[in-house]
Scaffold this active site. Structure first.
Site, mmCIF file in Angstrom:
data_model
loop_
_atom_site.group_PDB
_atom_site.id
_atom_site.type_symbol
_atom_site.label_atom_id
_atom_site.label_comp_id
_atom_site.label_asym_id
_atom_site.label_seq_id
_atom_site.Cartn_x
_atom_site.Cartn_y
_atom_site.Cartn_z
ATOM 1 N N ASP A 43 -11.113 39.118 5.806
ATOM 2 C CA ASP A 43 -11.755 38.420 6.920
ATOM 3 C C ASP A 43 -13.036 39.139 7.334
ATOM 4 O OD1 ASP A 43 -9.710 36.723 6.790
ATOM 5 O OD2 ASP A 43 -8.778 37.263 8.717
ATOM 6 N N TYR A 46 -15.817 38.490 4.939
ATOM 7 C CA TYR A 46 -16.263 37.104 5.111
ATOM 8 C C TYR A 46 -17.175 37.001 6.344
ATOM 9 C CZ TYR A 46 -16.135 32.106 6.109
ATOM 10 O OH TYR A 46 -16.495 30.810 6.380
ATOM 11 N N ASP A 47 -16.731 37.625 7.429
ATOM 12 C CA ASP A 47 -17.540 37.585 8.655
ATOM 13 C C ASP A 47 -18.915 38.201 8.431
ATOM 14 O OD1 ASP A 47 -14.736 38.101 10.924
ATOM 15 O OD2 ASP A 47 -15.592 36.302 9.994
ATOM 16 N N LEU A 93 9.292 -5.093 1.142
ATOM 17 C CA LEU A 93 10.097 -6.277 1.467
ATOM 18 C C LEU A 93 9.540 -7.492 0.752
ATOM 19 C CD1 LEU A 93 10.252 -5.711 5.324
ATOM 20 C CD2 LEU A 93 12.144 -5.476 3.727
ATOM 21 N N GLU A 126 13.686 -8.772 13.732
ATOM 22 C CA GLU A 126 12.894 -7.811 14.519
ATOM 23 C C GLU A 126 11.436 -7.931 14.108
ATOM 24 O OE1 GLU A 126 13.547 -3.641 12.802
ATOM 25 O OE2 GLU A 126 14.779 -4.882 11.534
ATOM 26 N N LYS A 128 7.816 -7.277 12.590
ATOM 27 C CA LYS A 128 7.283 -6.479 11.474
ATOM 28 C C LYS A 128 6.020 -5.812 12.004
ATOM 29 C CE LYS A 128 6.148 -6.764 6.558
ATOM 30 N NZ LYS A 128 5.043 -5.863 6.558
ATOM 31 N N ASP A 130 2.644 -3.781 12.166
ATOM 32 C CA ASP A 130 1.537 -3.626 11.226
ATOM 33 C C ASP A 130 0.916 -2.236 11.382
ATOM 34 O OD1 ASP A 130 -0.204 -4.277 9.280
ATOM 35 O OD2 ASP A 130 -1.378 -5.706 10.457
ATOM 36 N N ARG A 149 4.487 6.773 2.861
ATOM 37 C CA ARG A 149 5.210 6.026 1.850
ATOM 38 C C ARG A 149 4.675 6.319 0.449
ATOM 39 N NH1 ARG A 149 4.634 0.917 -0.483
ATOM 40 N NH2 ARG A 149 6.617 -0.042 -0.963
ATOM 41 N N GLU A 185 7.621 2.912 11.492
ATOM 42 C CA GLU A 185 6.195 2.608 11.405
ATOM 43 C C GLU A 185 5.405 3.421 12.422
ATOM 44 O OE1 GLU A 185 6.048 0.463 9.017
ATOM 45 O OE2 GLU A 185 4.070 -0.517 9.052
ATOM 46 N N TYR A 237 13.086 2.054 12.232
ATOM 47 C CA TYR A 237 13.804 0.830 11.871
ATOM 48 C C TYR A 237 14.605 0.938 10.573
ATOM 49 C CZ TYR A 237 9.467 0.302 9.200
ATOM 50 O OH TYR A 237 8.399 0.526 8.376
ATOM 51 N N LYS A 325 6.358 -13.764 7.214
ATOM 52 C CA LYS A 325 4.993 -13.457 7.649
ATOM 53 C C LYS A 325 4.441 -14.554 8.554
ATOM 54 C CE LYS A 325 3.539 -9.729 5.643
ATOM 55 N NZ LYS A 325 2.674 -9.786 4.590
ATOM 56 N N CYS A 419 -17.519 -15.098 -22.847
ATOM 57 C CA CYS A 419 -17.196 -13.936 -22.024
ATOM 58 C C CYS A 419 -18.492 -13.311 -21.507
ATOM 59 C CB CYS A 419 -16.410 -12.938 -22.862
ATOM 60 S SG CYS A 419 -16.215 -11.346 -22.048
ATOM 61 N N CYS A 422 -18.812 -9.538 -23.263
ATOM 62 C CA CYS A 422 -19.055 -9.258 -24.685
ATOM 63 C C CYS A 422 -19.627 -10.463 -25.422
ATOM 64 C CB CYS A 422 -17.782 -8.779 -25.364
ATOM 65 S SG CYS A 422 -16.566 -10.071 -25.599
ATOM 66 N N CYS A 443 -11.092 -14.295 -22.932
ATOM 67 C CA CYS A 443 -12.074 -13.825 -23.910
ATOM 68 C C CYS A 443 -11.341 -13.553 -25.219
ATOM 69 C CB CYS A 443 -12.709 -12.553 -23.378
ATOM 70 S SG CYS A 443 -13.552 -11.608 -24.633
ATOM 71 N N CYS A 449 -14.412 -6.281 -26.849
ATOM 72 C CA CYS A 449 -14.797 -6.535 -25.464
ATOM 73 C C CYS A 449 -14.633 -5.267 -24.613
ATOM 74 C CB CYS A 449 -13.949 -7.662 -24.878
ATOM 75 S SG CYS A 449 -14.467 -8.069 -23.203
HETATM 76 S S1 IVH Z 1 12.377 -2.434 6.731
HETATM 77 C C1 IVH Z 1 13.958 -1.467 2.511
HETATM 78 N N1 IVH Z 1 11.481 -3.147 9.086
HETATM 79 O O1 IVH Z 1 6.845 -3.427 6.040
HETATM 80 C C2 IVH Z 1 13.134 -2.058 3.591
HETATM 81 N N2 IVH Z 1 9.881 -2.605 7.414
HETATM 82 O O2 IVH Z 1 6.608 -4.898 3.553
HETATM 83 C C3 IVH Z 1 12.552 -1.059 4.504
HETATM 84 N N3 IVH Z 1 7.573 -2.713 8.173
HETATM 85 O O3 IVH Z 1 7.043 -0.672 3.901
HETATM 86 C C4 IVH Z 1 11.582 -1.623 5.421
HETATM 87 N N4 IVH Z 1 7.994 -3.306 10.238
HETATM 88 O O4 IVH Z 1 6.061 -0.334 6.245
HETATM 89 C C5 IVH Z 1 11.152 -2.770 7.836
HETATM 90 N N5 IVH Z 1 10.845 -3.736 11.222
HETATM 91 C C6 IVH Z 1 10.516 -3.365 9.992
HETATM 92 C C7 IVH Z 1 9.177 -3.202 9.594
HETATM 93 C C8 IVH Z 1 8.902 -2.815 8.286
HETATM 94 C C9 IVH Z 1 7.050 -3.011 9.370
HETATM 95 C C10 IVH Z 1 6.776 -2.398 6.975
HETATM 96 C C11 IVH Z 1 7.185 -1.150 6.250
HETATM 97 C C12 IVH Z 1 7.486 -1.588 4.851
HETATM 98 C C13 IVH Z 1 6.744 -2.874 4.762
HETATM 99 C C14 IVH Z 1 7.359 -3.778 3.735
#
Ligand code: IVH
Length: 701
Positions: A43, A46-47, A93, A126, A128, A130, A149, A185, A237, A325, A419, A422, A443, A449
């Protein structure tokens, strides 16, 4: 060591030279210290370097640039996160978009389990969320590790960052299981997102496109002190490895999360029919705008964990869950051009170039036009105002033109018949059986190509294939253009050729000692890839990850696959063997045979195999008595459905075949079994009952 010249005796040229040299030296020490955790200097030394650097800059202020080390806050961040292998994969999912698909989901589950229409079946619903999913590992109640993940099998170590999220306890309350991996999440609220972007704007930093990107950007900070300043939240979850599950149903598990001090979403309910699910979906959809955080749908999960275990997985999604969705968001913009991209298999894909427009919080400038017929059917023209749509993570798509806004001089779009890369003819293959033209124009210049070669290489090195870090799309394009990598084998000779060459990779723009060293190390690490990844990496038509795994599991080694596939001409026994692998069939068998009998491919493979030794499939459940065996199910089963039995056998490492042959090891016959049972008797194949199968599979009858 030579005594340094006093600063006031340095002339301008000397000062410039020493300042530049010191700058490089300090940067290298920073990198060793921060990125590699392996400093090579004390250190104090370095200083001293740093003080000298600063003193020269003070005496010769004209030397300072915006890149000067004195202008940087802190040090260069580590280049990347450590990797963590998930003990239980983090899956995704399956999506459903309409009411009918929700009804189908429930029917499918019932059918798989053999439940009559009146038998009770509880399913949770439940929101989902984001955000980005994260796995938290608690041991003896202590938070010991957190991972993103990643590709589902391997994520990034974000433990230090997760510890800065106030809502996530460092220690669970009460008496949690000894090992408890909780998944959920990480997300950012709308209000926090707006405030963060306002702050970013004030200091001239790039703005985040939406709360999800902001959450991901904040969690994936190499410097956890930055994460600490970002307001992140968490909903638990799901779970991974658990030493003893605290409940026997989804609802109970989530209640346990809450009990142990983890945040859970309050909008989860238990439903008993598709109608119930849809009603809850509508309710959540209505609340969507006022929740204060982004959700992109509703997730349904079979409540009972025992039923979940029976349902298992298809590919990477559980059969026991579905994501419903919300409908896609739409916008209008102008179609400025249509670019034709050429893929790995020669497919010509039209991509719309658009005036950038914001759809559901994301700026869209490119969208898919699907194919030639779609463009013609909708009469989409360059210059048209078009409607585009974006649903979740799906690539945005052009829905169609707004005719009222069509420019007078527009002309119908003519799809190219050659194409664009190519110049070979691009044709639509005619299906021999149906006489119909394929929707995709391809093609024909397969070996000449460049686009096909480059796309093939990108696929080979990509994350789910050989996963060569540092060899991404951009690098492959460059190396291909410069003639450094033409075929997969060239990847593995890159280092040796670089050593022998005067034009070193490290001298290229964007490269340096470290990045080249890392690239070579990443390539080295892939000389013995798992067999299924290797097969997938070859880019055989119709052989995606799932079929690659089926082939790997069936043949066990690459040599065995190649030996059979090479002789798999139409009507041969070899072709029948591939065809008969559960889940494959005619089209795949033909594609596999075509690939392995192609002369050019033979050469490419021979060269590649000089450098790469594919490893036999990780012995899945190799301890099970049926691992590696070929099983045929016939007749009606009473304790489980045929699909369930097949899935169970595959989980135990067995191959399931559709018909009985010399290669069959075991036939499981239920009442009503006919010709397959007779064939088994004729060939002397062992035959057992469903009860015996259950015992063998470890479920005492
Ligand atoms: S269950 C084996 N529950 O959606 C299943 N996923 O498209 C485990 N996500 O990778 C996931 N809300 O990041 C579950 N209430 C919820 C969720 C949820 C968001 C996300 C999660 C997953 C992705 C799958």
């Amino acid at each position: 060591m030579k005594k340094p010249t006093p600063i006031d005796r340095l002339d301008a040229a000397q000062a410039r030279r020493e300042y530049a040299r010191l700058g490089e030296e300090i940067a290298e020490h920073d990198r060793r210290y921060y990125a590699e955790d392996a400093p090579t200097i004390s250190d104090a030394d370095y200083d001293a370097l740093r003080r000298r650097y600063e003193a020269i800059e003070a005496a010769f202020p004209e030397l300072a640039t915006p890149e000067s080390l004195t202008k940087r806050v802190g040090a260069a961040p580590a280049e990347k996160f450590a990797k963590i292998r998930h003990r239980a994969p983090m899956l995704s999912l399956g999506n459903v978009f309409s009411d009918e698909e929700v009804v189908d989901f429930v029917i499918r589950v019932r059918r798989f389990l053999g439940l009559g229409p009146d038998a009770p079946l509880a399913i949770t619903a439940e929101p989902k969320i984001d955000g980005l999913s994260c796995s938290l590992r608690f041991e003896k109640g202590e938070l010991v590790q957190a991972a993103t993940r990643g590709d589902g099998f391997e994520g990034e170590d974000v433990t230090a960052n997760v510890r800065t999220i106030g809502e996530i306890p460092h220690r669970l309350k009460d008496d949690p299981p000894e090992i408890f991996e909780v998944r959920g999440e990480v997300y950012m609220t709308h209000a926090d997102f707006a405030a963060l972007n306002a702050r970013q704007g004030e200091v001239g930093k790039t703005l985040f496109a939406n709360p999800r990107n902001a959450a991901a950007g904040s969690l994936r900070q190499l410097d956890p002190s930055i994460t600490a300043q970002r307001p992140l939240h968490f909903f638990a979850y799901a779970w991974g490895e658990v030493s003893a599950a605290p409940a026997d149903a989804q609802m109970g598990m989530v209640a346990a999360f809450k009990h142990f001090g983890l945040p859970v979403n309050p909008l989860m309910v238990l439903c008993h029919s598709a109608e119930d699910l849809l009603a809850h979906y509508r309710q959540i959809e209505q609340m969507r705008a006022s929740l204060g955080y982004d959700i992109d749908g509703v997730v349904y999960k079979v409540d009972s964990l025992a039923l979940q275990a029976r349902l298992g997985f298809v590919s990477r999604s559980p059969r026991w869950a579905a994501a419903h969705k919300f409908p896609a968001e739409k916008a209008m913009t102008i179609l400025r051009g249509i670019e034709i991209q050429v893929g790995r298999t020669g497919a010509l894909t039209p991509v719309a170039r658009l005036d950038p427009v914001t759809v559901g919080g994301v700026v869209v400038a490119n969208a898919t036009l699907h194919n030639e017929d779609e463009i013609a059917r909708k009469d989409i023209r360059i210059g048209d105002t078009v409607t585009i749509q974006r649903a979740g993570d799906v690539i945005p798509q052009v829905l169609g033109p707004v005719l009222a806004k069509r420019p007078r001089d527009s002309k119908p779009y003519v799809f190219p018949h050659i194409c664009p890369v190519c110049g070979s003819a691009a044709v639509r293959e005619i299906d021999e059986k149906t006489g119909a033209a394929d929707v995709v124009r391809r093609c024909t210049g397969r070996l000449v190509c460049a686009a096909q070669a480059v796309e093939g290489l990108k696929h080979f090195a990509s994350r789910n294939a050989l996963d060569i870090e540092g060899l991404g799309d951009k690098q492959i394009e460059q190396f291909f253009r410069d003639g450094l990598i033409k075929t997969p084998a060239d990847i593995f000779t890159l280092e040796a050729r670089d050593r022998a060459s005067l034009k070193k990779l490290r001298d290229r723009e964007g490269y340096g000692e470290t990045s080249v060293r890392n690239l070579f190390a990443a390539i080295e690490a892939r000389r013995a890839p798992p067999l299924n990844r290797f097969i997938y990496a070859l880019g055989i038509r119709h052989v995606g990850e799932t079929n690659a795994r089926r082939l790997a599991r069936h043949f066990g080694s690459f040599e065995a696959l190649r030996a059979v596939a090479r002789t798999a001409s139409e009507g041969s026994e070899a072709r029948a063997e591939i065809n008969n692998i559960e889940g494959l069939g005619d089209v795949v068998a033909e594609a596999v045979a075509d690939f392995f009998t192609e002369e050019h491919n033979e050469g490419v493979l021979d060269a590649l195999l000089e450098h790469v030794r594919p490893q036999p499939m990780e012995a899945i459940a190799s301890t099970s008595p049926v691992a590696g065996k070929t099983i045929v199910f016939t007749g009606s089963l009473e304790r489980m459905t045929r699909d369930e039995a097949k899935a169970q056998a595959e989980r135990l490492g067995a191959k399931v075949a559709a018909s009985v042959s010399k290669k069959t090891d075991l036939v499981v016959a239920g009442p009503g079994a006919g010709s397959k049972l007779a064939k088994a008797a004729e060939l002397g194949v062992e035959t057992i009952s469903e009860e015996e199968w259950l015992k063998l599979a470890g479920q005492e009858g």
